[in-house]
Design a protein around this motif. Structure first.
Motif, PDB file in Angstrom:
ATOM      1  N   ILE A   1       8.952  13.170  46.006  1.00 27.31           N
ATOM      2  CA  ILE A   1      10.366  13.224  45.577  1.00 27.31           C
ATOM      3  C   ILE A   1      11.748  12.648  46.264  1.00 27.31           C
ATOM      4  CG2 ILE A   1      10.860  15.433  45.872  1.00 27.31           C
ATOM      5  CD1 ILE A   1      10.648  13.924  42.882  1.00 27.31           C
ATOM      6  N   THR A   2      11.360  12.642  47.639  1.00 27.16           N
ATOM      7  CA  THR A   2      13.095  12.102  47.949  1.00 27.16           C
ATOM      8  C   THR A   2      12.200  11.097  49.296  1.00 27.16           C
ATOM      9  OG1 THR A   2      13.559  13.603  49.707  1.00 27.16           O
ATOM     10  CG2 THR A   2      14.207  13.854  47.052  1.00 27.16           C
ATOM     11  N   PRO A   3      12.885  10.761  49.852  1.00 25.21           N
ATOM     12  CA  PRO A   3      12.889  10.021  51.477  1.00 25.21           C
ATOM     13  C   PRO A   3      12.457  10.517  52.924  1.00 25.21           C
ATOM     14  CG  PRO A   3      14.134   8.545  50.764  1.00 25.21           C
ATOM     15  CD  PRO A   3      14.361   9.972  49.930  1.00 25.21           C
ATOM     16  N   ALA A   4      13.167  12.560  52.767  1.00 20.01           N
ATOM     17  CA  ALA A   4      12.559  12.819  53.057  1.00 20.01           C
ATOM     18  C   ALA A   4      11.921  14.831  53.015  1.00 20.01           C
ATOM     19  CB  ALA A   4      14.216  13.811  53.573  1.00 20.01           C
ATOM     20  N   THR A   5      11.480  15.233  51.445  1.00 19.15           N
ATOM     21  CA  THR A   5      10.838  15.908  51.099  1.00 19.15           C
ATOM     22  C   THR A   5       9.936  15.445  50.042  1.00 19.15           C
ATOM     23  OG1 THR A   5      10.934  18.084  50.977  1.00 19.15           O
ATOM     24  CG2 THR A   5      12.489  17.016  49.361  1.00 19.15           C
ATOM     25  N   THR A   6       9.099  16.552  49.918  1.00 25.59           N
ATOM     26  CA  THR A   6       7.549  16.247  48.497  1.00 25.59           C
ATOM     27  C   THR A   6       8.480  17.117  47.708  1.00 25.59           C
ATOM     28  OG1 THR A   6       6.874  18.020  49.512  1.00 25.59           O
ATOM     29  CG2 THR A   6       6.063  15.956  49.985  1.00 25.59           C
ATOM     30  N   LEU A   7       7.603  16.878  46.145  1.00 23.67           N
ATOM     31  CA  LEU A   7       8.442  18.034  45.110  1.00 23.67           C
ATOM     32  C   LEU A   7       7.778  19.375  44.967  1.00 23.67           C
ATOM     33  CD1 LEU A   7       9.146  17.815  42.809  1.00 23.67           C
ATOM     34  CD2 LEU A   7       7.353  17.052  41.994  1.00 23.67           C
ATOM     35  N   SER A   8       6.262  19.282  46.025  1.00 27.01           N
ATOM     36  CA  SER A   8       6.144  21.159  46.059  1.00 27.01           C
ATOM     37  C   SER A   8       6.244  21.636  47.456  1.00 27.01           C
ATOM     38  CB  SER A   8       3.481  20.889  46.766  1.00 27.01           C
ATOM     39  OG  SER A   8       3.932  19.647  47.349  1.00 27.01           O
ATOM     40  N   ALA A   9       6.999  21.159  48.557  1.00 23.76           N
ATOM     41  CA  ALA A   9       8.070  21.667  49.510  1.00 23.76           C
ATOM     42  C   ALA A   9       9.058  22.135  49.147  1.00 23.76           C
ATOM     43  CB  ALA A   9       8.031  20.730  50.050  1.00 23.76           C
ATOM     44  N   VAL A  10       9.780  21.772  47.431  1.00 16.26           N
ATOM     45  CA  VAL A  10      11.097  22.229  47.066  1.00 16.26           C
ATOM     46  C   VAL A  10      10.134  23.771  46.124  1.00 16.26           C
ATOM     47  CG1 VAL A  10      12.732  21.323  45.292  1.00 16.26           C
ATOM     48  CG2 VAL A  10      11.843  19.608  46.629  1.00 16.26           C
ATOM     49  N   ARG A  11       9.616  23.109  45.375  1.00 16.38           N
ATOM     50  CA  ARG A  11       8.991  24.477  44.245  1.00 16.38           C
ATOM     51  C   ARG A  11       9.016  24.875  45.302  1.00 16.38           C
ATOM     52  NH1 ARG A  11       4.621  22.506  42.625  1.00 16.38           N
ATOM     53  NH2 ARG A  11       4.950  21.409  41.310  1.00 16.38           N
ATOM     54  N   GLU A  12       7.980  25.335  46.655  1.00 12.76           N
ATOM     55  CA  GLU A  12       7.746  26.176  47.728  1.00 12.76           C
ATOM     56  C   GLU A  12       8.733  27.368  48.533  1.00 12.76           C
ATOM     57  OE1 GLU A  12       5.042  25.019  50.485  1.00 12.76           O
ATOM     58  OE2 GLU A  12       3.519  24.103  48.757  1.00 12.76           O
ATOM     59  N   LYS A  13       9.726  25.900  48.611  1.00 15.64           N
ATOM     60  CA  LYS A  13      11.194  27.317  48.949  1.00 15.64           C
ATOM     61  C   LYS A  13      12.346  27.379  48.657  1.00 15.64           C
ATOM     62  CE  LYS A  13      14.914  25.111  51.776  1.00 15.64           C
ATOM     63  NZ  LYS A  13      15.953  24.325  51.760  1.00 15.64           N
ATOM     64  N   ALA A  14      11.770  27.310  47.109  1.00 10.99           N
ATOM     65  CA  ALA A  14      12.442  27.837  45.812  1.00 10.99           C
ATOM     66  C   ALA A  14      12.068  29.429  45.275  1.00 10.99           C
ATOM     67  CB  ALA A  14      12.240  27.105  44.232  1.00 10.99           C
ATOM     68  N   LEU A  15      10.944  29.154  45.572  1.00 10.76           N
ATOM     69  CA  LEU A  15      10.213  30.303  45.714  1.00 10.76           C
ATOM     70  C   LEU A  15      10.111  31.460  46.533  1.00 10.76           C
ATOM     71  CD1 LEU A  15       6.630  28.935  43.766  1.00 10.76           C
ATOM     72  CD2 LEU A  15       8.225  29.724  42.571  1.00 10.76           C
ATOM     73  N   LYS A  16       9.935  30.826  47.480  1.00 13.27           N
ATOM     74  CA  LYS A  16      10.372  31.512  49.008  1.00 13.27           C
ATOM     75  C   LYS A  16      11.228  32.306  48.382  1.00 13.27           C
ATOM     76  CE  LYS A  16       7.349  30.202  52.332  1.00 13.27           C
ATOM     77  NZ  LYS A  16       7.681  29.150  53.257  1.00 13.27           N
ATOM     78  N   GLY A  17      12.574  31.421  48.063  1.00 17.38           N
ATOM     79  CA  GLY A  17      14.297  32.000  47.818  1.00 17.38           C
ATOM     80  C   GLY A  17      13.959  33.399  47.336  1.00 17.38           C
TER      81      GLY A  17
END
Ligand SMILES: Cc1ncc(C[n+]2csc(CCOP(=O)(O)OP(=O)(O)O)c2C)c(N)n1
Ligand SMILES: [Mg+2]
Length: 561
Positions: free
Chosen positions: A542-558
């Motif tokens: 999703i960006t040069p540095a991260t993935t969509l799944s990582a964004v989702r997981e981070k948000a869920l963890k938060g």
């Protein structure tokens, strides 16, 4: 003597006025509301070409890109209400991007104005906040005066868009009037005391930083600024989507101060003791949403150099505000002697951080889009014009492409989707000898993909990349961060983009693996046609540095789920 003047109809007076002001290319969609102007343009077609487009949105971006590339006002011709509303996106873009543009709109005749006649809009109210000046020419003999005023206003100080409405009866009527000579470009120069104060601030600086941006630059000024900054070992960043104002290969270049900024660069801007901003507006994108400097009194000693006096002190109270055009400022800067070079080491560190930042990271999938951009950066001619639009796909371009000279980048600093493709058409027509590359997203491209027809009709041969992730990816990313897992309204069902290009008479390719890109590019650029390469990337990237799944997981963890 007045009697020697030829009688001309309004459309002819107007076409001649545009030529007298230096217009060489106009973009638009015809309307029955301005038939006399088309008639006038027919007679000057060898001097002023009219590029007929498929939608006024595309035409308006072309006019804006022409203005950005050449520094001369882009000219946009549209019809009444529907044409004007379609074309408004280019006016908004020109305003935020400080690009000179003159929009001409066919208007209801004065015999029926204010009745809400067919397609009637009061453009003064409609464009009031979007343009530097909006007017209606009610008397045919005043056309040269209005057009001269329009070009002066579009170019003066901070450049921007101007709108002129043309009542139909006025265009059809006749007069014997003289043309007005070419406009002047009115931009102030810095006062000697401004330079003196700047010299004092820099003499005491330990961690200075320069940011360059905005509209109203010249090639000579960017070259002189580079020579000056390099000779004093000063670090320089560029504002959002103005990366071509400073050669990215310079040892002084530290990166772009825009969206997805290198965190180390952001820290550097925050930590600067003297921040010299030349031409950039210090808007939301260039200030990390107003966090890199404190509002309204920055901790850094801010020196804000801007051609528009009203921009200085708009958000941030500067230690020194200098109202100046940029060529004028840079010329004066060359006379400034600086004994201090306390910052040379940190400039080297900034450069090292930049070089580290632009190296592509590995991303999911068989197509490493970052490497594709790097390949293009390494292989395209230095003066290639790269156009882009809005969306996450542009993040790779901003991060991995190195701009090597003035006006090698045309991007919408107002973040307007659909810009890259029509901008590339205009760039190729304005600079046919240069290589042009458009970088588009799948959502972004189809906002103005119809302009392939214009490219084919005009013989504008350039390569467009369409980065296909099947998503309005930017919005999906924000959606996953704010409402993880609750995906809605961000998926796209796409056509076969290569077939789409071929259907218009262009060249089409589809690439799904990194190793196939170079050959596809060579075929596309060698086709001699408007060419499109669809890049099928993994939607998780999703960006040069991260993935969509990582964004989702981070948000869920938060959220503790
Ligand atoms: C004209 C316009 N409409 C809507 C938006 C909001 N917007 C910003 S990015 C984006 C998605 C872009 O999608 P795409 O071009 O496919 O690029 P991606 O983010 O997937 O790489 C949208 C809808 C915008 N910036 N401009
Ligand atoms: Mg997309």
């Amino acid at each position: 003597m007045k009697s020697d003047l030829k009688v001309r109809h309004g459309g002819k007076i107007l076409a001649d006025a545009l030529v007298a002001q230096g217009a060489r290319m106009a973009f638009g969609v015809p309307g029955e509301s301005y038939l006399p102007l088309l008639d006038g343009l027919l007679d000057v077609r060898d001097t002023l070409s009219f590029v007929v487009c498929r939608q006024e949105g595309g035409a308006s971006y072309m006019a804006e890109a022409y203005g950005k590339l050449t520094g001369e006002p882009g000219v946009l011709l549209v019809t009444r209400g529907p044409g004007a509303t379609n074309g408004s996106v280019g006016v908004h873009t020109a305003f935020q991007d400080s690009t000179p543009l003159v929009m001409l709109i066919g208007q209801v005749g004065n015999d029926m104005v204010e009745r809400e006649a067919f397609q009637e809009i009061d453009y003064r109210r409609m464009f009031g906040q979007m343009a530097k000046w909006v007017a209606q020419i009610d008397r045919v003999e005043r056309i040269p005066e209005y057009v001269s005023h329009a070009f002066h206003t579009a170019m003066a100080g901070r450049p921007g868009p101007v709108v002129l409405a043309l009542p139909e009866d006025m265009l059809f009527s006749e007069a014997a009037v003289a043309d007005v000579a070419h406009h002047h470009v009115i931009r102030p120069a810095p006062a000697p005391s401004d330079l003196e104060r700047l010299g004092e601030l820099l003499a005491g600086a330990q961690k200075p930083f320069l940011i360059v941006g905005g509209g109203g630059w010249t090639r000579g000024a960017t070259d002189e600024l580079r020579a000056w900054a390099e000779s004093h070992g000063l670090p320089v960043g560029t504002s959002f989507r103005c990366q071509d104002l400073f050669d990215n290969r310079s040892p002084s270049y530290a990166g772009d101060v825009g969206i997805g900024i290198n965190p180390k660069l952001a820290q550097r801007v925050k930590d600067a003791d003297v921040l010299v901003v030349i031409g950039a507006r210090l808007g939301e994108m260039t200030t990390g949403a107003y966090t890199l400097l404190e509002v309204p009194q920055p901790r850094q000693a801010l020196v804000h150099v801007h051609a528009g006096a009203e921009e200085i002190g708009r958000v941030f109270r500067p230690a020194l505000g200098i109202n100046s055009g940029y060529p004028q400022f840079v010329r004066a800067l060359a006379t400034l002697e600086l004994a201090n070079a306390a910052w040379r080491k940190s400039t080297e560190a900034a450069r090292a951080e930049y070089l580290e930042w632009i190296a592509p990271r590995s991303m999911p999938g068989d197509l490493q889009y970052g490497q594709v951009i790097r390949w293009l950066s390494d292989h395209l001619p230095e003066d290639t014009i790269v156009t882009g639009g809005a969306g996450n796909f542009a993040g790779w371009l901003h991060r991995h492409f190195q701009y090597k000279g003035f006006r090698t980048q045309l991007g919408p600093t107002n973040g307007s989707m659909g810009y890259g493709y029509p901008a590339a058409v205009a760039a190729k027509l304005a600079a046919p000898q240069r290589t042009v590359l458009a970088v588009c997203g799948d959502g972004d491209f189809l906002m103005n993909g119809q302009e392939i027809a214009t490219a084919v009709q005009q013989g504008a041969a350039f390569v467009a990349l369409v980065v296909n992730n099947g998503l309005y990816g930017t919005i999906r990313m924000h959606q996953e961060r704010e409402y993880p897992g609750r995906v809605f309204g961000t998926a796209l069902h796409n056509p076969d983009f290569a077939a789409y290009a071929r259907a218009f008479g262009g060249h089409g390719e589809t690439v799904s693996r990194t190793e196939d890109f170079a050959a596809a590019y060579e075929r596309a650029s060698g086709s001699g046609k408007p060419a499109l390469i669809e890049l099928r990337i993994d939607p998780d990237a999703i960006t040069p540095a991260t993935t969509l799944s990582a964004v989702r997981e981070k948000a869920l963890k938060g959220r503790g789920s």
